[in-house]
Design a protein around this motif. Structure first.
Motif: not given
Length: 296
Positions: A189-194, A251-258
């Motif tokens: 959750r924190n990763m998404g918010a950050n 960066y956003s692709k990396n978040i989406e992959t995770r």
């Protein structure tokens, strides 16, 4: 062929009238410098303005003495507004697209791990551990003493004794698992918010840099109206938002992959969580049933 006042229009003029614009150019110095290698300076950019009534190169128009400085200033203002509108539409689209990827990682999409059941299980297990020690005075308590006596008799049976010990250990394991699971979810959750905060801040920087570049470009174009002003403005010197956008896109692709990897694990993590709860409920229910049917 598209016509206006019985005159054939060139592509820029046609686009201007079809889109009902005041000014139009097919070149935006902020995004298209890599697609028009033939354009080296801002003065080489061609545009069409309804009041100019013909497609002109920006440098030639600014040096044309047929037009007053005031009229040139209005055309410059309209052209800069056109570029700004295109810029903001493109930036807002890119920002919205990236935030859609990161907004999946939020509290509404992840089941909240609650500890209520675990707390109840701890209490039950603690009571079980106490009463298995056969505290004698508990048998003397009015009305409920006989239940403790029956319980002690039941615990003397190795099967039920081992089941109760298993219940205690399984409860402890469940608590630890819940703590790990909760930490993992909170980290996500924190990763998404950050990520949302970081992307929003970076796009704010892009817009701030754009405003500074617009002021520099406006100042240069206004100076270019002067007869003796011969400096040109290199396209390569203009702020390029694509560098930051590409960085944010990765960066956003990396978040989406995770997040995608997390969703694949999500079911099995909760399934294991469910099995442990089911085990505790099952053992507790079985012990309770045997206690009621055999010893009461």
């Amino acid at each position: 062929m598209f016509k206006k006042n019985n005159l054939e229009l060139d592509p820029l003029a046609r686009e201007t009238f079809e889109k009902k614009l005041k000014v139009y150019t097919d070149f935006n110095p902020y995004f298209e410098k890599n697609f028009h290698s033939e354009i080296d300076t801002i003065e080489q950019v061609s545009f069409y303005h309804k009041k100019v009534k013909q497609t002109r190169a920006l440098g030639d128009f600014l040096k044309d003495r047929k037009h007053s400085p005031g009229f040139k200033k209005k055309v410059i203002k309209d052209l800069l507004k056109f570029w700004e509108k295109e810029f903001r539409e493109h930036i807002d689209f890119e920002q919205s697209k990236m935030l859609q990827k990161t907004s999946k990682v939020n509290r509404k999409k992840i089941k909240k791990i609650r500890f209520i059941f675990a707390y109840i299980a701890i209490i039950v297990s603690a009571i079980g551990m106490i009463i298995t020690r056969k505290v004698k005075f508990l048998e003397t308590i009015p009305f409920i003493g006989k239940y403790f006596t029956s319980h002690y008799q039941m615990i003397d049976n190795p099967l039920y004794h081992n089941l109760l010990i298993s219940l205690v250990y399984l409860t402890i394991i469940l608590i630890l698992y819940k703590m790990i699971l909760k930490t993992y979810f909170e980290t996500l959750r924190n990763m998404g918010a950050n990520a949302e905060s970081y992307i929003s801040k970076e796009f704010k920087k892009i817009k701030t840099n754009f405003q500074g570049q617009q002021k520099k470009l406006r100042t240069h174009l206004l100076k270019s109206r002067r007869k003796g002003f011969k400096k040109t403005y290199k396209i390569n010197n203009i702020f390029d938002p694509n560098v930051m956008i590409n960085k944010l896109e990765n960066y956003s692709k990396n978040i989406e992959t995770r997040y995608t990897k997390f969703r694949k694990k999500y079911f099995w993590l909760l399934f294991l969580h469910f099995l442990m709860i089911l085990g505790i409920v099952g053992i507790t229910g079985y012990i309770g049933y045997q206690f009621v049917t055999l010893y009461l």
